[in-house]
Design a protein around this motif. Structure first.
Motif, PDB file in Angstrom:
ATOM      1  N   VAL A   1      -4.336  11.089  -3.676  1.00  0.00           N
ATOM      2  CA  VAL A   1      -3.919  10.789  -1.914  1.00  0.00           C
ATOM      3  C   VAL A   1      -3.644   9.361  -2.327  1.00  0.00           C
ATOM      4  CG1 VAL A   1      -3.097  10.593   0.352  1.00  0.00           C
ATOM      5  CG2 VAL A   1      -3.567  12.785  -1.169  1.00  0.00           C
ATOM      6  N   VAL A   2      -2.403   8.183  -2.197  1.00  0.00           N
ATOM      7  CA  VAL A   2      -2.747   7.031  -1.453  1.00  0.00           C
ATOM      8  C   VAL A   2      -2.175   6.268  -0.167  1.00  0.00           C
ATOM      9  CG1 VAL A   2      -2.881   4.793  -2.634  1.00  0.00           C
ATOM     10  CG2 VAL A   2      -3.223   6.648  -4.035  1.00  0.00           C
ATOM     11  N   PHE A   3      -3.085   6.112   0.116  1.00  0.00           N
ATOM     12  CA  PHE A   3      -2.475   5.505   1.580  1.00  0.00           C
ATOM     13  C   PHE A   3      -3.124   3.496   1.736  1.00  0.00           C
ATOM     14  CE2 PHE A   3      -4.064   9.236   3.257  1.00  0.00           C
ATOM     15  CZ  PHE A   3      -3.336   9.612   4.660  1.00  0.00           C
ATOM     16  N   PRO A   4      -1.524   3.363   1.627  1.00  0.00           N
ATOM     17  CA  PRO A   4      -1.856   1.755  -0.508  1.00  0.00           C
ATOM     18  C   PRO A   4      -1.719   0.486   0.761  1.00  0.00           C
ATOM     19  CG  PRO A   4       0.622   2.140   0.664  1.00  0.00           C
ATOM     20  CD  PRO A   4      -0.146   3.321   0.982  1.00  0.00           C
ATOM     21  N   ARG A   5      -1.856   0.566   1.958  1.00  0.00           N
ATOM     22  CA  ARG A   5      -2.412  -0.272   2.814  1.00  0.00           C
ATOM     23  C   ARG A   5      -3.584  -0.512   4.203  1.00  0.00           C
ATOM     24  NH1 ARG A   5       2.954  -0.639   1.333  1.00  0.00           N
ATOM     25  NH2 ARG A   5       3.636   0.409   2.747  1.00  0.00           N
ATOM     26  N   GLY A   6      -4.369   0.717   4.051  1.00  0.00           N
ATOM     27  CA  GLY A   6      -5.750   0.889   4.410  1.00  0.00           C
ATOM     28  C   GLY A   6      -5.148   1.834   5.755  1.00  0.00           C
ATOM     29  N   ASN A   7      -3.611   1.967   5.503  1.00  0.00           N
ATOM     30  CA  ASN A   7      -3.086   2.907   6.482  1.00  0.00           C
ATOM     31  C   ASN A   7      -3.489   4.858   6.693  1.00  0.00           C
ATOM     32  OD1 ASN A   7      -1.894   3.211   4.479  1.00  0.00           O
ATOM     33  ND2 ASN A   7      -0.300   3.548   5.518  1.00  0.00           N
ATOM     34  N   MET A   8      -4.741   5.497   6.213  1.00  0.00           N
ATOM     35  CA  MET A   8      -5.258   6.328   6.397  1.00  0.00           C
ATOM     36  C   MET A   8      -5.341   6.875   7.667  1.00  0.00           C
ATOM     37  SD  MET A   8      -8.726   8.577   4.665  1.00  0.00           S
ATOM     38  CE  MET A   8      -7.536   7.860   2.901  1.00  0.00           C
ATOM     39  N   PRO A   9      -4.876   7.848   8.177  1.00  0.00           N
ATOM     40  CA  PRO A   9      -4.963   8.693  10.016  1.00  0.00           C
ATOM     41  C   PRO A   9      -6.995   8.441  10.247  1.00  0.00           C
ATOM     42  CG  PRO A   9      -3.272  10.221   8.458  1.00  0.00           C
ATOM     43  CD  PRO A   9      -4.219   9.022   8.051  1.00  0.00           C
ATOM     44  N   PRO A  10      -6.509   8.153  11.354  1.00  0.00           N
ATOM     45  CA  PRO A  10      -8.142   8.793  12.132  1.00  0.00           C
ATOM     46  C   PRO A  10      -8.988   9.758  11.342  1.00  0.00           C
ATOM     47  CG  PRO A  10      -6.687   7.761  13.621  1.00  0.00           C
ATOM     48  CD  PRO A  10      -5.931   7.706  12.653  1.00  0.00           C
TER      49      PRO A  10
ATOM     50  N   LYS B   1     -10.696   2.651  -9.292  1.00  0.00           N
ATOM     51  CA  LYS B   1      -9.972   2.506 -10.942  1.00  0.00           C
ATOM     52  C   LYS B   1      -7.975   2.693 -10.203  1.00  0.00           C
ATOM     53  CE  LYS B   1     -13.292   3.318 -14.301  1.00  0.00           C
ATOM     54  NZ  LYS B   1     -13.252   4.086 -14.784  1.00  0.00           N
ATOM     55  N   ILE B   2      -7.666   3.987  -9.141  1.00  0.00           N
ATOM     56  CA  ILE B   2      -6.967   3.673  -8.627  1.00  0.00           C
ATOM     57  C   ILE B   2      -5.795   2.947  -7.783  1.00  0.00           C
ATOM     58  CG2 ILE B   2      -5.173   5.382  -6.466  1.00  0.00           C
ATOM     59  CD1 ILE B   2      -7.126   7.601  -8.188  1.00  0.00           C
ATOM     60  N   ARG B   3      -6.625   2.148  -7.083  1.00  0.00           N
ATOM     61  CA  ARG B   3      -6.580   1.177  -6.127  1.00  0.00           C
ATOM     62  C   ARG B   3      -5.963  -0.173  -7.285  1.00  0.00           C
ATOM     63  NH1 ARG B   3     -11.100   2.343  -2.264  1.00  0.00           N
ATOM     64  NH2 ARG B   3     -12.217   2.090  -3.326  1.00  0.00           N
ATOM     65  N   LEU B   4      -7.203  -0.397  -8.255  1.00  0.00           N
ATOM     66  CA  LEU B   4      -6.200  -1.634  -8.949  1.00  0.00           C
ATOM     67  C   LEU B   4      -5.380  -0.790  -9.785  1.00  0.00           C
ATOM     68  CD1 LEU B   4     -10.529  -1.932 -11.234  1.00  0.00           C
ATOM     69  CD2 LEU B   4      -8.268  -3.853 -10.142  1.00  0.00           C
ATOM     70  N   ALA B   5      -4.936   0.162 -10.594  1.00  0.00           N
ATOM     71  CA  ALA B   5      -4.145   0.307 -11.088  1.00  0.00           C
ATOM     72  C   ALA B   5      -2.999   0.385  -9.984  1.00  0.00           C
ATOM     73  CB  ALA B   5      -4.390   2.069 -11.542  1.00  0.00           C
ATOM     74  N   CYS B   6      -2.843   0.225  -8.948  1.00  0.00           N
ATOM     75  CA  CYS B   6      -1.562   0.303  -7.739  1.00  0.00           C
ATOM     76  C   CYS B   6      -1.821  -1.565  -7.473  1.00  0.00           C
ATOM     77  CB  CYS B   6      -1.889   1.201  -6.501  1.00  0.00           C
ATOM     78  SG  CYS B   6      -1.872   3.197  -6.676  1.00  0.00           S
ATOM     79  N   GLY B   7      -2.700  -1.944  -7.773  1.00  0.00           N
ATOM     80  CA  GLY B   7      -3.370  -3.492  -7.172  1.00  0.00           C
ATOM     81  C   GLY B   7      -3.017  -3.548  -5.687  1.00  0.00           C
ATOM     82  N   CYS B   8      -3.601  -2.475  -5.454  1.00  0.00           N
ATOM     83  CA  CYS B   8      -4.136  -2.368  -3.842  1.00  0.00           C
ATOM     84  C   CYS B   8      -4.995  -2.254  -3.393  1.00  0.00           C
ATOM     85  CB  CYS B   8      -2.989  -1.248  -3.235  1.00  0.00           C
ATOM     86  SG  CYS B   8      -1.503  -1.038  -3.488  1.00  0.00           S
TER      87      CYS B   8
END
Lengths: 341, 341, 341, 341
Positions: A215-224, A43-50
């Motif tokens: 916490v949102v990493f909008p471009r799939g950029n969560m650190p390993p 739902k957060i991904r949707l709300a952020c359009g990401c």
């Protein structure tokens, strides 16, 4: 007593408690691998359009700042922020305890200025001895700021541009983001923030939850290995569902935004009353935190019936005072406070 | 699916949810200065028979271990524990990340041995080069252990005596303490633990709470500035009431002890059934965690209808498996599992 | 090329090399337990007029700052210093890497101001939320400062008084102390410093040694287990004698003071020449570092025959430049430089 | 007194002192940017047969281990080593102080076993909960080991193969490397080590220098910003030339190798005498450290005229004792010691 001291003086929005009760006996794996967390993340991904965003739920604001910043910075780097930034003042040196310097810039009603940020970075790289100094490795800012103010879209774009030029991740602390999103004149929706920031968090604790920040990493950029670092800092809940259920509720039927709208509407009513009755504003905040100047006598009188926070002395025996609304504030309470002015 | 995978797969005991709902709109200060936390602290002092105890509520187990250990150790010290201790294995190096070595001793079904502890410390001080080594600065143990076993009173007294001789604080991790207190033959009540340990925590997360662990310094021996260190590690909740309300409920009308008794009774029923049906025990646990040896075939068959945890291979294609009961386990579930054996 | 770039561009004063050669084959224990270190410690105690002082020899300045500060601070404390202080700027965040915040105050030609220090501490304790902030736990200053300036006795007394009032240890970084002691008008001898500071170091590297700084705890107030902390930070030399022999030589027959006097005399000759030839001073330093303003054209011309350091731009295309003398500077070199002006 | 206590009880090889005297007045930049360091780096590259190697000079062994390991490990990783490894025992917890766990494996006369290493890593990745554990991130070993023993080429190749399979850098601590290179039967030259290790250091302090260790990244694989991390840990010398001049001398005309050969030859003479006179060896070392078993009576008698180190009790009132030769040991001293046996 009328409570305007902060936005964390009551429990949770009733819809959140209901969700906790409703889901209580559903058996689910621990550590955030439960279905409620998965639903909240979606739902957060949707709300952020990401659609490609990665979302991780943590418990509190200082914890989130600590985990995110210390996970993103490399050993030789520090984090730039306004000297009024929460991490620079009120987190007991958590960032430094994790090994990193906070590099302060002037605060403009709580905000960073892109030009000053650029100048700091340029001066750093122009210095021949910069290998002996702390590298500016990321930028921290709050929206709304600790003073309730908001960045405009142009301001955030300018800061983000400096960040990209120098490859510094931009991190936005949204402890009170819900109240910013609902502010009149706010130019920065979740999608804008997701486009400009490299990581941000959507605050739950101060916007209706018992606890929790997303916490949102909008471009799939969560650190390993982010989860391992979360665990290493003692920030992983065994019953991760506690956070999942709450954010699932907050992002169902627009509850998060509704909480923001109602609290901000009451804050605006209060601000208008202060102004009409001739109280000077300490600064003009469009969000749920209002800063007004009271004389010591006014402070003493009001404090008999209302709880609010003395912010700082402003000279002449007067004080800036903070009044805060939240999901728990009622119109009756605001009217009663106004009647006291 | 029958859930025996762990004691953190459901939400909270209904009495806790009720308390959260009941207190939700009471306005209270943040950061643990609320009336619910005060009530919980007082009830815990009473339950421990320690009027002078200082009690601090934290959110999770790893966090509590991290905060307590890193607050008590001095820079040149490490913490001694069994090599199977949670801090030595499953906390992602949190203690080391805070700057301190974990000094392992052999595990005897999860337990430390006082003689081996004494020998380690004596060998250390006898070594002429010990100024170049990590000082044994405190002792960590779990009750029940990670393997569900319990220290006898004599065993804990012997360890505490070594700790006192060498001025090492003794820290007891009670993540599942409720299940130990309720075990048949348990010799160590809260008052005994408070008398022998220098600091311990009463686990909430795994004993009916949504989250929460109550750290007890039984002789008013909380380190100075403990709250600042809690904040510094991101472990302070703005809405501290979330922990206060829950522990207040857990220590009202003996709920904490009742949760333990019921879950242990079901675990004993399950153990008895395993034994009667000829399944070898991996070890004999008197608490809510049961460890049984299954063949791969048995494991596969049971796993179709029940969730449990493969613990470790034990040779011959067999595995030790863990079955856990909790406040949420029902007699019907246990009977259904037994019927599958 | 005439070298005025810094005071660490040559090896060691010949008397030090001689001492290293002379003692080379004497067998002695390692890790600072040698007779040369003992002799150096005793001579330093005498020079400071502190029979009860504890002296520890370390290798370099940043290392010394790091070891001393991180050994003295408690976890919730930071170190106050001028924003121009070496630890705040040019030590790559070493203090933060060890877990502590540097709390900056304005720099007045490199110096802290006692009133501003007192105000910072008072403001801190007056703040109701100071438990969420970094405690001012010690004070760092340099004598001479990074800009070559000196504290007067009254200035240091005033700062020391604030430190005592708030129980903050006062730490004096004497990387170039020898040049300060020798300065005309200097009011602070070793005995004065020992009386006012809680810990200080006598710099060797920049005052004639190959390496080495002597940390002095004037009232026997070395923290317990200091050597273990030194080892823990990789700062203990196996051949501690290397430091012992050098400081023994520096404190034999007043060599340390003589080195300071000669270098300062040459610096004064150079300053006088600059002034006489109409070069504006950036600031008026009485020690071995001289700061002069050059135009870009003057800089380019001088740089063809002399090495010096561009300090910072001062506007109008001009630059503050640093010229440094040391034990290795000769009168001929100074005269040759003057001839170029 | 005959000194056999360690290889750091005298100053430096005379050729090194000569070089320091000879170069003393040459003006050179600080921080390792001097011509002597450059020359030393080039000679070390040649000696290792690695034209692309990057070489960094540090001051001492613990410092080098600390800087290298903490620069290479990522936050979620620990370093695997033999439980007898220097970093696991005698460095005061330096690695843990920098935030990382030391993961011990059994010691086989000081050596790691490739099979045990592979098993540890395989077990780790096979564990479903390994995200809650410390990742094995690099491997540390010593050549010669702390017990004077040497890895064979096949042994080191097997360990290196495991390291590559799991992308763990292999780090070789060569504090006494010179004595290993010179040992009879040694199979691992500098070029072999450079080919198998990802980083190693060539020890100076114990092989003739006053101080200094040369870190070699054989494939140009120095981590980015390594110098900043060195500075951050207080490990950068202002007069970097002190290290440069010494390593330049050590790698001129094969001095480093000659020092090793002479000390090892004397150690072999001593070992032969021990064996011939019937003293049992504690273990059979081919390098400059010899470990012999003495009765308490023998120890007391010898200690009247010779300095050596009691290593550990071996039962029956006997002790393993360490006798060490170095560049400073003379044939006369060895003969005199033998005469006492």
């Amino acid at each position: 007593m009328l409570y305007f001291k902060s936005d964390y003086t009551e429990g949770a929005h009733p819809a959140i408690l209901e969700a906790l009760v409703r889901t209580n006996l559903v058996s689910q794996p621990g550590y955030g691998d439960d279905c409620f967390t998965a639903a909240a993340q979606e739902k957060i991904r949707l709300a952020c359009g990401c659609p490609e965003a990665e979302v991780y739920l943590l418990t509190g604001g200082t914890q989130t700042n600590l985990v995110v910043i210390s996970s993103l910075l490399r050993r030789w780097e520090g984090v730039v922020c306004a000297e009024s930034g929460h991490i620079a003042v009120h987190e007991a040196g958590a960032i430094e305890f994790s090994g990193h310097k906070v590099l302060p810039l002037p605060s403009h009603a709580g905000k960073l200025c892109a030009e000053e940020l650029a100048a700091l970075v340029e001066r750093f790289y122009a210095d021949e001895t910069h290998d002996h100094m702390v590298f500016p490795g990321m930028v921290y800012l709050s929206q709304p700021t600790e003073l309730g103010t908001l960045y405009t879209k142009a301001e955030l774009e300018a800061i983000a541009a400096v960040c990209r030029r120098y490859e510094m991740p931009l991190y936005l602390d949204g402890a009170r983001l819900g109240y910013g999103l609902a502010a009149e004149g706010n130019e920065l929706g979740l999608a804008d923030i997701a486009a400009l920031a490299d990581v941000f968090y959507i605050g739950g604790t101060k916007v209706g939850a018992l606890c929790g920040e997303a916490v949102v990493f909008p471009r799939g950029n969560m650190p390993p290995h982010f989860a391992t670092m979360v665990k290493q800092q003692g920030a992983m809940l065994a019953k991760g569902r506690l956070l999942g259920v709450q954010f699932d509720a907050l992002f169902t039927d627009g509850l998060y935004f509704e909480i923001g709208r109602e609290a901000v509407a009451l804050a605006m009513k209060l601000k208008k009353a202060f102004v009409q009755k001739g109280y000077p504003l300490f600064l003009d905040s469009p969000t749920n935190q209002q800063f007004v100047i009271l004389t010591a006598e006014q402070e003493a009188r009001l404090a008999r019936e209302a709880a609010f926070e003395r912010w700082e002395p402003v000279g002449d025996g007067c004080y800036a005072e903070r009044f805060v609304t939240s999901w728990a504030t009622t119109e009756e309470q605001v009217d009663a406070l106004i009647a006291l002015l």
